[in-house]
Design an enzyme around this catalytic site. Structure first.
Site, mmCIF file in Angstrom:
data_model
loop_
_atom_site.group_PDB
_atom_site.id
_atom_site.type_symbol
_atom_site.label_atom_id
_atom_site.label_comp_id
_atom_site.label_asym_id
_atom_site.label_seq_id
_atom_site.Cartn_x
_atom_site.Cartn_y
_atom_site.Cartn_z
ATOM 1 N N GLY A 122 0.820 -1.203 0.000
ATOM 2 C CA GLY A 122 0.000 0.000 0.000
ATOM 3 C C GLY A 122 0.852 1.249 0.000
ATOM 4 O O GLY A 122 2.091 1.176 0.062
ATOM 5 N N SER A 123 0.197 2.402 -0.037
ATOM 6 C CA SER A 123 0.934 3.657 -0.195
ATOM 7 C C SER A 123 1.736 4.022 1.059
ATOM 8 O O SER A 123 2.753 4.714 0.956
ATOM 9 C CB SER A 123 -0.041 4.786 -0.553
ATOM 10 O OG SER A 123 -1.032 4.928 0.438
ATOM 11 N N GLU A 176 -0.896 -10.636 3.210
ATOM 12 C CA GLU A 176 -0.599 -9.821 4.400
ATOM 13 C C GLU A 176 -0.940 -10.585 5.677
ATOM 14 O O GLU A 176 -0.200 -10.530 6.657
ATOM 15 C CB GLU A 176 -1.388 -8.508 4.351
ATOM 16 C CG GLU A 176 -0.879 -7.551 3.285
ATOM 17 C CD GLU A 176 -1.751 -6.331 3.095
ATOM 18 O OE1 GLU A 176 -1.230 -5.305 2.634
ATOM 19 O OE2 GLU A 176 -2.961 -6.394 3.385
ATOM 20 N N LYS A 219 -7.994 -4.433 6.903
ATOM 21 C CA LYS A 219 -6.978 -4.318 5.868
ATOM 22 C C LYS A 219 -7.527 -4.903 4.565
ATOM 23 O O LYS A 219 -8.546 -5.560 4.567
ATOM 24 C CB LYS A 219 -5.710 -5.084 6.276
ATOM 25 C CG LYS A 219 -4.922 -4.373 7.352
ATOM 26 C CD LYS A 219 -3.585 -5.044 7.669
ATOM 27 C CE LYS A 219 -2.735 -5.369 6.476
ATOM 28 N NZ LYS A 219 -2.444 -4.223 5.592
ATOM 29 N N GLY A 220 -6.815 -4.614 3.480
ATOM 30 C CA GLY A 220 -7.207 -5.208 2.205
ATOM 31 C C GLY A 220 -7.711 -4.207 1.191
ATOM 32 O O GLY A 220 -8.102 -4.593 0.090
ATOM 33 N N ALA A 273 -2.778 0.006 7.090
ATOM 34 C CA ALA A 273 -4.112 -0.486 7.462
ATOM 35 C C ALA A 273 -5.150 0.499 6.953
ATOM 36 O O ALA A 273 -4.860 1.681 6.734
ATOM 37 C CB ALA A 273 -4.220 -0.646 8.973
ATOM 38 N N ASP A 274 -6.362 -0.004 6.776
ATOM 39 C CA ASP A 274 -7.472 0.865 6.373
ATOM 40 C C ASP A 274 -8.206 1.403 7.594
ATOM 41 O O ASP A 274 -8.781 2.490 7.534
ATOM 42 C CB ASP A 274 -8.417 0.096 5.456
ATOM 43 C CG ASP A 274 -7.700 -0.377 4.208
ATOM 44 O OD1 ASP A 274 -7.192 0.482 3.470
ATOM 45 O OD2 ASP A 274 -7.579 -1.599 3.998
ATOM 46 N N LYS A 312 -6.976 6.874 9.643
ATOM 47 C CA LYS A 312 -7.281 5.443 9.743
ATOM 48 C C LYS A 312 -7.733 5.040 11.152
ATOM 49 O O LYS A 312 -8.165 3.912 11.369
ATOM 50 C CB LYS A 312 -6.049 4.611 9.362
ATOM 51 C CG LYS A 312 -5.418 4.984 8.026
ATOM 52 C CD LYS A 312 -6.357 4.708 6.878
ATOM 53 C CE LYS A 312 -5.752 4.980 5.510
ATOM 54 N NZ LYS A 312 -4.667 4.132 5.128
#
Ligand code: 5RP
Length: 230
Positions: free
Chosen positions: A28-29, A104, A95-96, A84-85, A122
């Protein structure tokens, strides 16, 4: 502003890195910043072996000259640093968002210390505002989607469940060749029960609830880093 905070959170997590460690590299970023910083440390002499959680992270790490290995070759990992989201106060995660949740989770489960890095957006009081990614086998995806809808209803979760699409309008495919459902539940009041019920569905490969896996989170908000956990 978020980009700056992502970099700050990634920098804060460098205190976790020691010589000779086996390290899982997230996706992820935000994780991308951490990989970049590890690349810098490797150039300065850090000895480590890293396991990437996606093809994208593997490409980035390889280009930076970071020594890589398969998880099967190294067994357990000392440390994994991932984005993490959502992060709740008990360090449970969604996550995802980037579609790498299966690898992950496999890597996190084989890690002694999972560390999350994220910008302050987040942080949530309760999981569920971010659509929960659910990875499913493409075989009979409609049947599995209906089973997920039933489980969600029985678990008191409401909201739409949609098949993730790529920019070309085709179903998004994970590195493992699976589909992803994004479930906009709004609030997940019983994450453990939902987790178990989802995993009981034969076509569900994995989901993005990471419960009790993360030891510490570095969250950067407008230039200030807060540490959750120890
Ligand atoms: C990928 C993930 C990512 O870590 C998560 O989506 C956060 O990504 P970003 O740092 O880009 O916001 O779980 O599967």
């Amino acid at each position: 502003m978020h980009e700056n905070d992502k970099r700050l959170a990634a920098k804060a997590a460098l205190v976790e890195v020691r010589q000779g460690m086996k390290i899982g590299l997230g996706t992820g970023s935000t994780a991308c910043h951490f990989v970049d910083l590890v690349g810098g440390l490797v150039r300065e002499g850090l000895a480590c072996v890293c396991v990437p959680t996606s093809v994208a992270t593997e490409r980035q790490a390889r280009a930076l000259g970071i020594p890589l290995a398969e998880l099967d070759e190294v067994g357990r990992l000392d440390l994994t640093v991932d984005g993490a989201d959502e992060v709740d106060p008990a360090l449970n995660l969604i996550k995802g968002g980037g579609g790498a949740l299966l690898r992950e989770k496999i890597v996190a489960a084989a890690t002694d210390r999972m560390v999350v890095i994220a910008d302050g957006t987040k942080k949530v009081d309760h999981l569920g505002r971010f659509p929960l990614p659910i990875e499913i086998n493409p075989f009979a995806a409609g049947t599995t989607t209906r089973a997920v809808q039933n489980v969600a209803r029985q678990s008191g979760c409401r909201g739409s469940i949609v098949l993730r699409e790529s920019a070309d309008g085709h179903p998004f495919l994970t590195d493992g060749g699976h589909f992803i459902l994004d479930a906009s539940f709004g609030l997940i009041s019983a994450p453990e029960a939902l987790s178990r019920a989802l995993l009981d569905i034969p076509g569900v490969v994995q989901h993005g609830l990471f419960l009790g896996m993360c030891k510490v989170a570095y969250l950067a908000d407008n230039g200030t880093v807060t540490q959750l956990g120890a």
